[in-house]
Design an enzyme around this catalytic site. Structure first.
Site, PDB file in Angstrom:
ATOM      1  CG  ASP A 122      61.951  38.686  87.306  1.00 56.94           C
ATOM      2  OD1 ASP A 122      62.776  39.434  87.881  1.00 56.94           O
ATOM      3  OD2 ASP A 122      61.049  38.075  87.910  1.00 56.94           O
ATOM      4  CG  HIS A 154      70.494  45.010  87.387  1.00 60.50           C
ATOM      5  ND1 HIS A 154      69.330  44.301  87.204  1.00 60.50           N
ATOM      6  CD2 HIS A 154      70.494  45.387  88.692  1.00 60.50           C
ATOM      7  CE1 HIS A 154      68.648  44.269  88.338  1.00 60.50           C
ATOM      8  NE2 HIS A 154      69.341  44.917  89.255  1.00 60.50           N
ATOM      9  NE  ARG A 161      63.905  45.558  92.324  1.00 59.32           N
ATOM     10  CZ  ARG A 161      64.209  44.595  91.480  1.00 59.32           C
ATOM     11  NH1 ARG A 161      65.433  44.509  90.988  1.00 59.32           N
ATOM     12  NH2 ARG A 161      63.305  43.708  91.114  1.00 59.32           N
ATOM     13  CG  LEU A 163      62.540  45.790  66.577  1.00 61.45           C
ATOM     14  CD1 LEU A 163      61.413  44.769  66.679  1.00 61.45           C
ATOM     15  CD2 LEU A 163      63.818  45.201  67.172  1.00 61.45           C
ATOM     16  CG  LEU A 190      50.473  39.159  84.334  1.00 60.81           C
ATOM     17  CD1 LEU A 190      49.018  39.541  84.060  1.00 60.81           C
ATOM     18  CD2 LEU A 190      51.222  38.978  83.012  1.00 60.81           C
TER      19      LEU A 190
HETATM   20  C1  IPE Z   1      59.147  42.861  87.112  1.00 62.58           C
HETATM   21  O1  IPE Z   1      60.114  42.215  87.842  1.00 62.58           O
HETATM   22  C2  IPE Z   1      59.647  44.200  86.651  1.00 62.58           C
HETATM   23  C3  IPE Z   1      60.698  44.166  85.649  1.00 62.58           C
HETATM   24  C4  IPE Z   1      61.173  43.100  85.064  1.00 62.58           C
HETATM   25  C5  IPE Z   1      61.226  45.433  85.286  1.00 62.58           C
HETATM   26  P1  IPE Z   1      60.183  42.310  89.427  1.00 62.58           P
HETATM   27  O2  IPE Z   1      61.357  41.506  89.837  1.00 62.58           O
HETATM   28  O3  IPE Z   1      60.146  43.728  89.864  1.00 62.58           O
HETATM   29  O4  IPE Z   1      58.823  41.622  89.871  1.00 62.58           O
HETATM   30  P2  IPE Z   1      58.413  40.918  91.234  1.00 62.58           P
HETATM   31  O5  IPE Z   1      58.742  41.877  92.344  1.00 62.58           O
HETATM   32  O6  IPE Z   1      59.210  39.666  91.336  1.00 62.58           O
HETATM   33  O7  IPE Z   1      56.954  40.629  91.089  1.00 62.58           O
HETATM   34  C1  IPE Z   2      64.955  42.047  86.584  1.00 59.24           C
HETATM   35  O1  IPE Z   2      65.767  41.361  87.451  1.00 59.24           O
HETATM   36  C2  IPE Z   2      65.368  43.477  86.384  1.00 59.24           C
HETATM   37  C3  IPE Z   2      64.524  44.448  87.103  1.00 59.24           C
HETATM   38  C4  IPE Z   2      63.418  44.206  87.735  1.00 59.24           C
HETATM   39  C5  IPE Z   2      64.971  45.826  87.077  1.00 59.24           C
HETATM   40  P1  IPE Z   2      65.600  41.444  89.011  1.00 59.24           P
HETATM   41  O2  IPE Z   2      66.445  42.572  89.515  1.00 59.24           O
HETATM   42  O3  IPE Z   2      64.188  41.506  89.414  1.00 59.24           O
HETATM   43  O4  IPE Z   2      66.249  40.064  89.477  1.00 59.24           O
HETATM   44  P2  IPE Z   2      65.661  39.045  90.533  1.00 59.24           P
HETATM   45  O5  IPE Z   2      64.247  38.791  90.155  1.00 59.24           O
HETATM   46  O6  IPE Z   2      65.783  39.709  91.879  1.00 59.24           O
HETATM   47  O7  IPE Z   2      66.515  37.840  90.400  1.00 59.24           O
HETATM   48 MG    MG Z   3      62.771  40.145  89.795  1.00 54.36          MG
END
Ligand code: IPE
Ligand code: IPE
Ligand code: MG
Length: 255
Positions: free
Chosen positions: A34, A51, A85, A145, A209
């Site tokens: 995240d 990303h 998104r 792995l 989570l």
């Molecule tokens: C969790 O992250 C999903 C992934 C890392 C793929 P999100 O960014 O989607 O989670 P929330 O919305 O902050 O809970």
């Molecule tokens: C995690 O990073 C990747 C995915 C959930 C796909 P985020 O895109 O959620 O990045 P933040 O949490 O908005 O910074």
């Molecule tokens: Mg996120």
């Protein structure tokens, strides 16, 4: 091996791995990757740049996990809720597996890594599925792995689908309600072939989570990092492993 480890600063890496107990390495490490968007925002970049940078962290942590003998590494890459998104961001995320595998598949094959995808195929674009299908096919006999991408994965839906499959079998008389055990239920989940995670890492400072492996993490050890995923290094990964090795897992008993 050598090419795979290029540019990682061998000295530091050896040092950071030196005090890891190889006989107590977590078998299955799961990571909620995240903070890509916030990493980019902090630099005045579009979210997709985060990303893209996150992909490099995937490579780093794969190498780090492999180097200490982790058996399975699950990376939460896209949740069933991430479809909400903006379309451009979703499109970009759906192209990343191809980009990653185009660059890395050959090396993963050579390193004896087995690539897997855990999640629903329905809804994923053809090109994303094709990239995973090729990677799974080319690495299916590898015994090192397991690099498992959780893509279009959501734990509540996974549980509901497992309940449906058990209910169908009860309805048709294949199972009786008394046959339903924890292990039978686990075998109906998408993760049936994997042990439960021993260690769960979440980056970006969020302490939740987000619908990840709710059943499987009953006795998993948690480790949270305030770093954004693109800045998470192998040294940070080894910090998590060392902390894991300091913990006492009791499973409700006395130890
Ligand atoms: C969790 O992250 C999903 C992934 C890392 C793929 P999100 O960014 O989607 O989670 P929330 O919305 O902050 O809970
Ligand atoms: C995690 O990073 C990747 C995915 C959930 C796909 P985020 O895109 O959620 O990045 P933040 O949490 O908005 O910074
Ligand atoms: Mg996120």
């Amino acid at each position: 091996m050598v090419r795979f480890l290029q540019g990682l600063g061998k000295k530091n890496r050896d040092h950071s791995m030196a005090d890891i107990d190889r006989s107590a390495v977590p078998q299955h490490v799961a990571v909620i990757m995240d903070g890509n968007g916030r990493w980019a925002k902090k630099r005045g970049l579009p979210r997709i740049a985060g990303h893209h940078a996150g992909m490099k962290a995937v490579k780093r942590i794969t190498i780090a996990a492999d180097a200490i003998g982790v058996k399975a590494l699950t990376l939460y890459a896209f949740s069933t809720e991430n479809w909400s998104r903006p379309a451009e961001e979703v499109d970009f995320l759906m192209r990343l597996p191809q980009e990653f595998l185009k660059l890395e598949l050959q090396e993963l094959v050579e390193k004896n890594v087995q690539v897997r995808m855990t999640g629903w195929r329905e809804g994923l674009p053809e090109h994303t599925l094709a990239a995973f299908d090729e990677a799974e096919e080319k690495t299916k006999d590898n015994t090192g792995l397991i690099l498992n991408f959780a893509l279009n994965y959501g734990s509540r839906l996974e549980i509901v689908e497992a309940v449906r499959s058990v209910a169908r079998d009860v309805e048709s008389g294949i199972l009786s309600p008394d046959d339903i055990s924890e292990s039978l239920f686990s075998s109906r989940l998408l993760t049936a072939d994997l042990p439960d995670p021993d260690l769960l890492i979440r980056t970006s400072g969020e302490l939740r989570l987000s619908n990840f492996m709710l059943w499987q993490i009953a006795y998993t050890e948690f480790w949270f990092s305030s770093l954004f995923w693109p800045e998470f290094s192998e040294l940070d990964f080894y910090d998590a492993i060392r902390e894991y090795q300091r913990r006492t897992r009791r499973y409700g008993g006395l130890k």
